[in-house]
Structures are given as structure tokens and as C-alpha cells.
Design an enzyme around this catalytic site. Structure first.
Site, PDB file in Angstrom:
ATOM      1  N   GLY A 175       0.951  -1.212  -0.253  1.00 26.77           N
ATOM      2  CA  GLY A 175       0.232   0.051   0.091  1.00 26.77           C
ATOM      3  C   GLY A 175       0.804   1.253  -0.007  1.00 26.77           C
ATOM      4  O   GLY A 175       0.281   2.306   0.345  1.00 26.77           O
ATOM      5  N   SER A 176       2.080   1.215  -0.668  1.00 25.80           N
ATOM      6  CA  SER A 176       2.695   2.447  -0.750  1.00 25.80           C
ATOM      7  C   SER A 176       1.984   3.403  -1.627  1.00 25.80           C
ATOM      8  O   SER A 176       1.984   4.701  -1.223  1.00 25.80           O
ATOM      9  CB  SER A 176       4.180   2.302  -1.102  1.00 25.80           C
ATOM     10  OG  SER A 176       4.249   1.889  -2.498  1.00 25.80           O
ATOM     11  N   ASN A 177       1.422   3.056  -2.462  1.00 25.79           N
ATOM     12  CA  ASN A 177       0.591   4.082  -3.386  1.00 25.79           C
ATOM     13  C   ASN A 177      -0.577   4.653  -2.622  1.00 25.79           C
ATOM     14  O   ASN A 177      -0.763   5.775  -2.730  1.00 25.79           O
ATOM     15  CB  ASN A 177       0.347   3.310  -4.876  1.00 25.79           C
ATOM     16  CG  ASN A 177       1.308   3.412  -5.636  1.00 25.79           C
ATOM     17  OD1 ASN A 177       1.886   4.385  -6.340  1.00 25.79           O
ATOM     18  ND2 ASN A 177       2.000   2.289  -5.987  1.00 25.79           N
ATOM     19  N   ARG A 229     -15.221 -14.806 -11.081  1.00 25.38           N
ATOM     20  CA  ARG A 229     -14.530 -13.296 -11.101  1.00 25.38           C
ATOM     21  C   ARG A 229     -15.808 -12.480 -11.024  1.00 25.38           C
ATOM     22  O   ARG A 229     -15.776 -11.254 -10.518  1.00 25.38           O
ATOM     23  CB  ARG A 229     -13.820 -13.455 -12.294  1.00 25.38           C
ATOM     24  CG  ARG A 229     -13.054 -11.938 -12.313  1.00 25.38           C
ATOM     25  CD  ARG A 229     -12.176 -11.911 -13.675  1.00 25.38           C
ATOM     26  NE  ARG A 229     -11.355 -12.986 -13.733  1.00 25.38           N
ATOM     27  CZ  ARG A 229     -10.271 -13.233 -12.977  1.00 25.38           C
ATOM     28  NH1 ARG A 229      -9.563 -12.459 -12.400  1.00 25.38           N
ATOM     29  NH2 ARG A 229      -9.539 -14.345 -13.450  1.00 25.38           N
ATOM     30  N   ARG A 245      -5.604  -8.393  -8.698  1.00 25.20           N
ATOM     31  CA  ARG A 245      -6.958  -9.217  -9.339  1.00 25.20           C
ATOM     32  C   ARG A 245      -7.466  -8.641 -10.746  1.00 25.20           C
ATOM     33  O   ARG A 245      -7.453  -7.214 -10.580  1.00 25.20           O
ATOM     34  CB  ARG A 245      -8.003  -9.354  -8.367  1.00 25.20           C
ATOM     35  CG  ARG A 245      -7.645 -10.028  -6.935  1.00 25.20           C
ATOM     36  CD  ARG A 245      -7.233 -11.401  -7.086  1.00 25.20           C
ATOM     37  NE  ARG A 245      -6.804 -12.080  -6.066  1.00 25.20           N
ATOM     38  CZ  ARG A 245      -6.257 -13.195  -5.709  1.00 25.20           C
ATOM     39  NH1 ARG A 245      -6.007 -13.930  -7.177  1.00 25.20           N
ATOM     40  NH2 ARG A 245      -5.560 -13.931  -4.890  1.00 25.20           N
ATOM     41  N   ASN A 271      -5.728   2.687 -12.964  1.00 29.08           N
ATOM     42  CA  ASN A 271      -4.756   1.515 -12.286  1.00 29.08           C
ATOM     43  C   ASN A 271      -3.368   2.186 -12.953  1.00 29.08           C
ATOM     44  O   ASN A 271      -3.329   3.040 -13.692  1.00 29.08           O
ATOM     45  CB  ASN A 271      -5.014   0.213 -13.291  1.00 29.08           C
ATOM     46  CG  ASN A 271      -3.912  -0.822 -12.787  1.00 29.08           C
ATOM     47  OD1 ASN A 271      -3.702  -0.849 -11.778  1.00 29.08           O
ATOM     48  ND2 ASN A 271      -3.365  -1.303 -13.908  1.00 29.08           N
ATOM     49  N   HIS A 323       0.461   0.912 -13.433  1.00 24.64           N
ATOM     50  CA  HIS A 323       1.111   0.024 -13.732  1.00 24.64           C
ATOM     51  C   HIS A 323       2.862   0.171 -13.856  1.00 24.64           C
ATOM     52  O   HIS A 323       3.230   1.321 -14.348  1.00 24.64           O
ATOM     53  CB  HIS A 323       0.726  -0.736 -15.133  1.00 24.64           C
ATOM     54  CG  HIS A 323       1.534  -1.750 -15.531  1.00 24.64           C
ATOM     55  ND1 HIS A 323       1.161  -2.902 -15.204  1.00 24.64           N
ATOM     56  CD2 HIS A 323       2.565  -2.206 -16.562  1.00 24.64           C
ATOM     57  CE1 HIS A 323       1.925  -4.103 -15.616  1.00 24.64           C
ATOM     58  NE2 HIS A 323       2.790  -3.486 -16.496  1.00 24.64           N
ATOM     59  N   ASP A 333      -4.413  -4.539 -18.459  1.00 20.99           N
ATOM     60  CA  ASP A 333      -3.338  -3.426 -18.317  1.00 20.99           C
ATOM     61  C   ASP A 333      -3.394  -3.072 -20.326  1.00 20.99           C
ATOM     62  O   ASP A 333      -2.383  -2.823 -20.814  1.00 20.99           O
ATOM     63  CB  ASP A 333      -1.954  -4.107 -18.424  1.00 20.99           C
ATOM     64  CG  ASP A 333      -1.719  -4.518 -16.945  1.00 20.99           C
ATOM     65  OD1 ASP A 333      -2.362  -3.855 -15.893  1.00 20.99           O
ATOM     66  OD2 ASP A 333      -0.845  -5.439 -16.711  1.00 20.99           O
ATOM     67  N   GLU A 346       5.739   6.577  -9.240  1.00 20.40           N
ATOM     68  CA  GLU A 346       4.306   6.178  -8.987  1.00 20.40           C
ATOM     69  C   GLU A 346       3.640   7.092  -8.029  1.00 20.40           C
ATOM     70  O   GLU A 346       2.699   7.571  -8.127  1.00 20.40           O
ATOM     71  CB  GLU A 346       4.223   4.742  -8.489  1.00 20.40           C
ATOM     72  CG  GLU A 346       4.418   3.779  -9.593  1.00 20.40           C
ATOM     73  CD  GLU A 346       4.337   2.275  -9.241  1.00 20.40           C
ATOM     74  OE1 GLU A 346       4.001   1.564 -10.206  1.00 20.40           O
ATOM     75  OE2 GLU A 346       4.127   1.977  -8.052  1.00 20.40           O
TER      76      GLU A 346
HETATM   77  C1  GRF Z   1       3.181  -1.181  -7.770  1.00 15.54           C
HETATM   78  O1  GRF Z   1       4.376  -0.998  -8.191  1.00 15.54           O
HETATM   79  C2  GRF Z   1       2.189  -1.154  -8.711  1.00 15.54           C
HETATM   80  O2  GRF Z   1       2.679  -0.603  -9.927  1.00 15.54           O
HETATM   81  C3  GRF Z   1       2.089  -2.711  -8.728  1.00 15.54           C
HETATM   82  O3  GRF Z   1       2.138  -3.220  -7.601  1.00 15.54           O
HETATM   83  C4  GRF Z   1       2.806  -2.326  -6.890  1.00 15.54           C
HETATM   84  C5  GRF Z   1       2.178  -1.766  -5.530  1.00 15.54           C
HETATM   85  O4  GRF Z   1       2.872  -1.278  -4.493  1.00 15.54           O
HETATM   86  N1  GRF Z   1       0.952  -3.060  -9.558  1.00 15.54           N
HETATM   87  P1  GRF Z   1       2.350  -0.831  -3.249  1.00 15.54           P
HETATM   88  O5  GRF Z   1       1.099  -1.981  -2.533  1.00 15.54           O
HETATM   89  O6  GRF Z   1       1.661   0.426  -3.604  1.00 15.54           O
HETATM   90  O7  GRF Z   1       3.404  -0.729  -2.328  1.00 15.54           O
END
Ligand code: GRF
Length: 212
Positions: free
Chosen positions: A16-18, A68, A94, A110, A112, A148, A177
């Protein structure tokens, strides 16, 4: 600045760093407000980040659903119940069924860790290293029915260094990101992104590539 911030649901599977970047952005609670964090697994580290920030969490466990479509329906219902007008996939591992795009048309975003259409899928950083590319990067895009694949909102390149391994490269990709995802979610929340086929127009900024 918008009249009231857009409620969004952030979907995670991992650390969850994003999500943290979205929580920490000055745009949070101004342009968008994270009304819910949803994980597909109970152990995702990002759930604790959400709790620390006082944001509601839900687990819609992949393992509990055979199909799904059922999983996606449960996820959409959970997000809708929280008033979310958008789903932000921040390390969500997922694939959503098409019903999600029907319920959130042009409103699922999303991030990526590669320059799509190169290296789609779950191992994009390893694939870029393995292929020997000297440039890879970050793509933020709308989600469509293919993996994607949806209209690209923003891309930023990251150079691959000769001594990089997947971990060192992913660290630099993630720092990009963390900068660009809140920027995109903010622009989306302000209604500044218009989808025209495969192209996304930024109403208040030129559509340009950034190379550092
Ligand atoms: C990110 O690099 C994202 O691009 C990829 O998974 C990673 C998730 O990182 N799909 P985080 O959980 O946000 O740290």
C-alpha cells in the site's frame, strides 16, 4: 479546487505504498477523499496504513468467491455503499470482470510499473530487466475489459541502470508512481480528464511524455 472532494475507493493487495501517497497528497480531502480501502486479502499491509489514517477498510476476499464476476460484484457493491465515484487500483493484483467497467465507466484507474503496452501483467519489472530494455517506467491508465490495456492517462519513463536488479529498479519506479498517481487522481476528481477513444485529454495541461 472542487466544490466537494470526490469520494474514491482504493483497491489494494499489498504493502500500500501508493495508497500512502494518495493519503499523504495535499489533494487528499480537497480534490478527492478516500472513503474506503478494499483489499482482496486480509493480510495486506495497506490495510494498516488505512486504519492509521482513520479510513474505513473492507476485505473482499478472493478466496471466498468461485467466480470473477461474483467477486467483482461484491467489490463494486462495497465501494458503492461507501459512496465511491471511482475505483483506484493501487497494487491491486486481481483482474476485474467487465461488470466493474459498466458500474464505473471511465472511472477505474490503475497504476502499472512499466511503459504499456510493453510488459503487461504481474511481473512487469522483472520482465523489463529480463528483456534488457534500457528504459521502462510508469503508466497510469483507465481500466477496460482487457488486462493493462485501457486508455493511457500519463506515462513517465525510468532509466534501467546496468547494475539494476528488480528490487532496485522497482524502488525507483515506485518513487515515480507515488508522485504521478495522486496527480492523476486529483485531475480525474476535478473532472479534468476526458476520454476520447484510446486518448485521454488533460483539460488544463498538455498531453506530454516526461523523461527524466
Ligand atoms: C506497484 O508498483 C504497482 O505498480 C504494482 O504493484 C505495486 C504495488 O505497490 N501494480 P504498493 O502496494 O502500492 O506498495
Amino acid at each position: 479546487m472542487v466544490d466537494s472532494p470526490l469520494p474514491i475507493a482504493v483497491l489494494i493487495s499489498g504493502s500500500g505504498s501508493n495508497l500512502q501517497a494518495l493519503l499523504d497528497s495535499p489533494s487528499h480531502r480537497i480534490d478527492y477523499v478516500i472513503s474506503l480501502v478494499v483489499s482482496d486479502r486480509p493480510g495486506a499491509g495497506g490495510l494498516e496504513r488505512a486504519r492509521q489514517a482513520g479510513v474505513a477498510t473492507e476485505v473482499v476476499s478472493w478466496d471466498e468467491f468461485g467466480l470473477r464476476t461474483e467477486f467483482t460484484e461484491a467489490l463494486c457493491e462495497t465501494a458503492e455503499a461507501a459512496g465511491a465515484g471511482s475505483l483506484v487500483l493501487a497494487g491491486f493484483m486481481r483482474i476485474l470482470a467487465p461488470i466493474a467497467m459498466e458500474r464505473f465507466p471511465n472511472a477505474i484507474i490503475n497504476v502499472h510499473p512499466a511503459l504499456l503496452p510493453a510488459f503487461p501483467g504481474a511481473h512487469a519489472v522483472e520482465a523489463a530487466i529480463g528483456y534488457g530494455v534500457t528504459l521502462t517506467g510508469v503508466t497510469v491508465h483507465f481500466v477496460d475489459e482487457q488486462v493493462d490495456h485501457g486508455p493511457i492517462i500519463l506515462q513517465e519513463a525510468v532509466a534501467v541502470r546496468p547494475d539494476d536488479d528488480a528490487e532496485s529498479l522497482h524502488t525507483r519506479i515506485q518513487s515515480v508512481e507515488h508522485r504521478v498517481l495522486p496527480k492523476v487522481v486529483s485531475a480525474f476528481s476535478r473532472g479534468e480528464l476526458t476520454v476520447q477513444g484510446r486518448y485521454v485529454r488533460w483539460d488544463h495541461a498538455p498531453r506530454e511524455a516526461t523523461i527524466r
